[in-house]
Design an enzyme around this catalytic site. Sequence first.
Site, PDB file in Angstrom:
ATOM      1  N   ASP A   1       8.295  17.051 -27.852  1.00  0.00           N
ATOM      2  CA  ASP A   1       7.699  16.355 -28.996  1.00  0.00           C
ATOM      3  C   ASP A   1       7.291  14.930 -28.634  1.00  0.00           C
ATOM      4  OD1 ASP A   1       6.807  16.117 -31.589  1.00  0.00           O
ATOM      5  OD2 ASP A   1       8.791  15.772 -32.456  1.00  0.00           O
TER       6      ASP A   1
ATOM      7  N   HIS B   1      -1.629  15.173 -25.472  1.00  0.00           N
ATOM      8  CA  HIS B   1      -1.303  16.556 -25.115  1.00  0.00           C
ATOM      9  C   HIS B   1      -1.561  16.806 -23.627  1.00  0.00           C
ATOM     10  CE1 HIS B   1      -0.375  17.391 -29.185  1.00  0.00           C
ATOM     11  NE2 HIS B   1      -1.618  17.339 -29.632  1.00  0.00           N
TER      12      HIS B   1
ATOM     13  N   LEU C   1      13.091  30.831 -11.283  1.00  0.00           N
ATOM     14  CA  LEU C   1      13.150  30.300 -12.652  1.00  0.00           C
ATOM     15  C   LEU C   1      12.306  31.147 -13.611  1.00  0.00           C
ATOM     16  CD1 LEU C   1      13.749  27.841 -14.644  1.00  0.00           C
ATOM     17  CD2 LEU C   1      11.519  26.983 -13.929  1.00  0.00           C
TER      18      LEU C   1
HETATM   19  C1  IPE Z   1       7.847  20.969 -32.911  1.00  0.00           C
HETATM   20  O1  IPE Z   1       7.228  19.751 -33.009  1.00  0.00           O
HETATM   21  C2  IPE Z   1       6.918  21.977 -32.317  1.00  0.00           C
HETATM   22  C3  IPE Z   1       6.572  21.803 -30.909  1.00  0.00           C
HETATM   23  C4  IPE Z   1       7.006  20.854 -30.132  1.00  0.00           C
HETATM   24  C5  IPE Z   1       5.677  22.787 -30.385  1.00  0.00           C
HETATM   25  P1  IPE Z   1       6.470  19.290 -34.341  1.00  0.00           P
HETATM   26  O2  IPE Z   1       5.929  17.939 -34.076  1.00  0.00           O
HETATM   27  O3  IPE Z   1       5.505  20.331 -34.749  1.00  0.00           O
HETATM   28  O4  IPE Z   1       7.652  19.251 -35.409  1.00  0.00           O
HETATM   29  P2  IPE Z   1       7.804  18.420 -36.746  1.00  0.00           P
HETATM   30  O5  IPE Z   1       6.561  18.640 -37.536  1.00  0.00           O
HETATM   31  O6  IPE Z   1       7.968  16.997 -36.372  1.00  0.00           O
HETATM   32  O7  IPE Z   1       9.039  18.969 -37.373  1.00  0.00           O
HETATM   33  C1  IPE Z   2       4.276  17.761 -29.469  1.00  0.00           C
HETATM   34  O1  IPE Z   2       3.731  16.525 -29.757  1.00  0.00           O
HETATM   35  C2  IPE Z   2       3.242  18.797 -29.132  1.00  0.00           C
HETATM   36  C3  IPE Z   2       3.111  19.873 -30.111  1.00  0.00           C
HETATM   37  C4  IPE Z   2       3.680  19.951 -31.275  1.00  0.00           C
HETATM   38  C5  IPE Z   2       2.238  20.949 -29.727  1.00  0.00           C
HETATM   39  P1  IPE Z   2       3.197  16.171 -31.196  1.00  0.00           P
HETATM   40  O2  IPE Z   2       1.734  16.504 -31.249  1.00  0.00           O
HETATM   41  O3  IPE Z   2       4.014  16.782 -32.246  1.00  0.00           O
HETATM   42  O4  IPE Z   2       3.369  14.594 -31.177  1.00  0.00           O
HETATM   43  P2  IPE Z   2       3.833  13.669 -32.378  1.00  0.00           P
HETATM   44  O5  IPE Z   2       5.101  14.230 -32.914  1.00  0.00           O
HETATM   45  O6  IPE Z   2       2.717  13.673 -33.380  1.00  0.00           O
HETATM   46  O7  IPE Z   2       4.028  12.328 -31.743  1.00  0.00           O
HETATM   47 MG    MG Z   3       5.649  16.160 -33.286  1.00  0.00          MG
END
Ligand code: IPE
Ligand code: IPE
Ligand code: MG
Length: 255
Positions: A32, A49, A143
């Site tokens: 995240d 990303h 792995l």
């Molecule tokens: C969880 O992260 C999903 C992934 C990392 C793929 P999100 O950014 O989607 O989760 P929330 O919305 O903060 O709970």
């Molecule tokens: C995690 O990073 C990637 C996915 C959920 C696919 P985020 O896109 O959720 O990044 P934040 O949480 O907005 O910083």
């Molecule tokens: Mg996120």
Amino acid sequence: MMWLKAWKQNKENSLDQIALERLPRHVAIIMDGNGRWAKKRGLPRSMGHRAGVEALRKIVKTCSNLGIKVLTVYAFSTENWSRPKDEVGVLMTLLTEYLRKELQELHHNNVVIRAIGGISALPSEAQKELENSIKRTQNNTGLILNIALNYGGRSEIIDAVKKISNEVLNQKQKIEDINEKCISDALFTKGLPDPDLMIRTSGEMRLSNFLLWQLAYTEIVVTEELWPDFGEKSLLNAIKAYQQRDRRFGGIHTD
Ligand code: IPE
Ligand code: IPE
Ligand code: MG
């Protein structure tokens, strides 16, 4: 490139304080913070990303070098479809690109690629690349890189309930025989040990629908680092923290 050889030759790896005989068998990661990483730099979320994929490449390598058996990464949740169409598109393209570019090296390093989640709802390009990668690496013995895509813990449990209910209806299963093993075996993670360690980056203290059944007794490490900043040292620190935990599984120590 053979990862392990180069890694062993690198004297800078500080593995001291890590007990190699007590490594987590299965590490699960909620990757995240890509969006916040980009925002901090005034960049579009897509660049976050992209940087996130680089972090993933490094972590896969480190897990493989350490001899960890399974790495499950949360790449796209069932709730992530609610993001703007463009962002969903970027994430799917990055997945396809990652597999296309990395397959050779992953295969060469004995990695087994697997996926959990509603794969059939992914764009066909991504599905094709995924199927090819899974097939190509299925006989490897290193792995297991388990990618959670269009994954949701609740929907996984719903599917399992349906599957077991059908078996009961068809008299292949008796209600009184339904147990933990039978439910575990009806999940995408069938055959894999439950995660020992779950890491979430970027400071969020929630599960966000990740591996709800499987995380029942998992040790959780939340780090403030944003996913693109999470590197080998960060992983080693998380493992160190894990190794200092006292896993009681509901029992008490008698010694
Ligand atoms: C969880 O992260 C999903 C992934 C990392 C793929 P999100 O950014 O989607 O989760 P929330 O919305 O903060 O709970
Ligand atoms: C995690 O990073 C990637 C996915 C959920 C696919 P985020 O896109 O959720 O990044 P934040 O949480 O907005 O910083
Ligand atoms: Mg996120």
